[in-house]
Design an enzyme around this catalytic site. Sequence first.
Site, PDB file in Angstrom:
ATOM      1  N   GLY A 117      17.234   8.900 -13.544  1.00  0.00           N
ATOM      2  CA  GLY A 117      17.469   9.545 -12.248  1.00  0.00           C
ATOM      3  C   GLY A 117      16.335  10.478 -11.848  1.00  0.00           C
ATOM      4  O   GLY A 117      15.215  10.380 -12.362  1.00  0.00           O
ATOM      5  N   SER A 138      11.610  -4.637   1.557  1.00  0.00           N
ATOM      6  CA  SER A 138      12.866  -4.240   0.910  1.00  0.00           C
ATOM      7  C   SER A 138      13.390  -2.884   1.404  1.00  0.00           C
ATOM      8  O   SER A 138      14.426  -2.412   0.935  1.00  0.00           O
ATOM      9  CB  SER A 138      12.662  -4.182  -0.604  1.00  0.00           C
ATOM     10  OG  SER A 138      11.801  -3.116  -0.943  1.00  0.00           O
ATOM     11  N   GLY A 145       0.877  -1.186   0.000  1.00  0.00           N
ATOM     12  CA  GLY A 145       0.000   0.000   0.000  1.00  0.00           C
ATOM     13  C   GLY A 145       0.904   1.223   0.000  1.00  0.00           C
ATOM     14  O   GLY A 145       1.837   1.302   0.811  1.00  0.00           O
ATOM     15  N   LYS A 146       0.619   2.166  -0.897  1.00  0.00           N
ATOM     16  CA  LYS A 146       1.534   3.307  -1.019  1.00  0.00           C
ATOM     17  C   LYS A 146       1.671   4.071   0.287  1.00  0.00           C
ATOM     18  O   LYS A 146       2.772   4.473   0.670  1.00  0.00           O
ATOM     19  CB  LYS A 146       1.061   4.233  -2.146  1.00  0.00           C
ATOM     20  CG  LYS A 146       1.146   3.553  -3.490  1.00  0.00           C
ATOM     21  CD  LYS A 146       0.835   4.465  -4.619  1.00  0.00           C
ATOM     22  CE  LYS A 146       0.640   3.687  -5.914  1.00  0.00           C
ATOM     23  NZ  LYS A 146       1.762   2.830  -6.301  1.00  0.00           N
ATOM     24  N   LYS A 175      15.898  -5.881  -3.406  1.00  0.00           N
ATOM     25  CA  LYS A 175      15.242  -6.955  -2.642  1.00  0.00           C
ATOM     26  C   LYS A 175      13.799  -7.067  -3.061  1.00  0.00           C
ATOM     27  O   LYS A 175      13.213  -6.100  -3.542  1.00  0.00           O
ATOM     28  CB  LYS A 175      15.306  -6.630  -1.151  1.00  0.00           C
ATOM     29  CG  LYS A 175      16.660  -6.833  -0.552  1.00  0.00           C
ATOM     30  CD  LYS A 175      16.552  -6.821   0.944  1.00  0.00           C
ATOM     31  CE  LYS A 175      17.915  -7.055   1.556  1.00  0.00           C
ATOM     32  NZ  LYS A 175      17.996  -6.510   2.898  1.00  0.00           N
ATOM     33  N   GLY A 197       9.246   4.018  -5.308  1.00  0.00           N
ATOM     34  CA  GLY A 197       8.824   5.421  -5.239  1.00  0.00           C
ATOM     35  C   GLY A 197       8.360   5.790  -3.835  1.00  0.00           C
ATOM     36  O   GLY A 197       8.560   6.924  -3.375  1.00  0.00           O
ATOM     37  N   ASP A 198       7.740   4.842  -3.157  1.00  0.00           N
ATOM     38  CA  ASP A 198       7.272   5.102  -1.787  1.00  0.00           C
ATOM     39  C   ASP A 198       8.464   5.229  -0.832  1.00  0.00           C
ATOM     40  O   ASP A 198       8.479   6.086   0.055  1.00  0.00           O
ATOM     41  CB  ASP A 198       6.362   3.963  -1.302  1.00  0.00           C
ATOM     42  CG  ASP A 198       5.173   3.766  -2.223  1.00  0.00           C
ATOM     43  OD1 ASP A 198       4.682   4.781  -2.759  1.00  0.00           O
ATOM     44  OD2 ASP A 198       4.747   2.612  -2.409  1.00  0.00           O
TER      45      ASP A 198
HETATM   46  O1  RIB Z   1       3.697   1.629  -4.691  1.00  0.00           O
HETATM   47  C1  RIB Z   1       3.668   0.249  -4.509  1.00  0.00           C
HETATM   48  C2  RIB Z   1       2.355  -0.175  -3.915  1.00  0.00           C
HETATM   49  O2  RIB Z   1       1.332   0.054  -4.834  1.00  0.00           O
HETATM   50  C3  RIB Z   1       2.274  -1.627  -3.580  1.00  0.00           C
HETATM   51  O3  RIB Z   1       2.761  -1.934  -2.306  1.00  0.00           O
HETATM   52  C4  RIB Z   1       0.814  -1.958  -3.772  1.00  0.00           C
HETATM   53  O4  RIB Z   1       0.129  -2.187  -2.586  1.00  0.00           O
HETATM   54  C5  RIB Z   1       0.237  -0.789  -4.537  1.00  0.00           C
HETATM   55  O5  RIB Z   1      -0.585  -0.069  -3.782  1.00  0.00           O
END
Ligand code: RIB
Length: 308
Positions: free
Chosen positions: A226, A293, A37-38, A287, A253-254
């Site tokens: 980049g 990861s 989940g983001k 990972k 990205g998160d």
């Molecule tokens: O950004 C990655 C996430 O997008 C994943 O973990 C997945 O749950 C989706 O929401």
Amino acid sequence: MIAVIGSSNMDIVFNVDHFTLPGETQKALSLDFYYGGKGANQAVAVAKLSEEPVCFCSCLGNDDYGKEISKNFQNYKIEGYIVEKNEKTGRAYIEVDKSGENRIILFPGANEKVDKLRVDKFLNQYGKNIEICLLQNEIPMESVEYAVSRLKKENITIVYDPAPVGGTEIEIIDGIDFLTPNEKEFKFLCEKTKIPFDENDPKQSMSTFKDLSKVKNLILKMGDKGVYYLDEQNNFGNIRKLKVNAIDTTGAGDVFNGAFAVAFGKSKDLLKSLNFANVAAALSVTKKGAQSSIPKKEQVLSHFQITS
Ligand code: RIB
């Protein structure tokens, strides 16, 4: 304190030879379950990299996935989320191909319950202690818009990831501190605002978009090319991608956004924070899984120091 308002999912991940084609049935090479989940990925990235409590406005379902995720949050001292009765925890069905790229089908479930009222309750409870708040698009868009308007009023620094692509209205990003799209998301925003986008020379479109949207700092995550930035004073630059062996890019990205918030909260230095985030995101793709990861603070620090 750093806050996150966003989604929590269980990621159900199929490693595949190639992305499944229309009408095709293929056997997965492996099946794994990861916390995702983001919103949750960003919250855990902040918790892991800051080693401090994080407040997280999110909704879990009252099911086994919800219970497991809740335990994980407790381990990281993440608080503020709720468990909704009669709701299923959000889940993401993810294909990861041999190059580490992914495709995601999202079932939002309880994430749809992060409504304006929930955002209000959360900000009433934690608002005074929040310095930076991270947002994304996996909760109802009206909640994102509402959160932005309240955070602005309360002078809380906003780091907004317009992901997944779609939904973001140009009006809501007016005056946002940090907007952090990836290439697809930025292309979408450019198309919406009729700004031409040249991936080989993003400076002009970033500059036109920044003037139009009145975003304070635009951070463009361009994968192999980049990270490009255009800051409040219109300084433009690029931070090169680190060379790593990418296994799974899910959640990179998160991790970038969580790490950026941690470093910016400490240093208030844009370049240092972008470099720190760049290292954290690069380590994360080596990972499998989204939260599994996320590197430890020491691992990132051994590549890069945050404090001035
Ligand atoms: O950004 C990655 C996430 O997008 C994943 O973990 C997945 O749950 C989706 O929401």
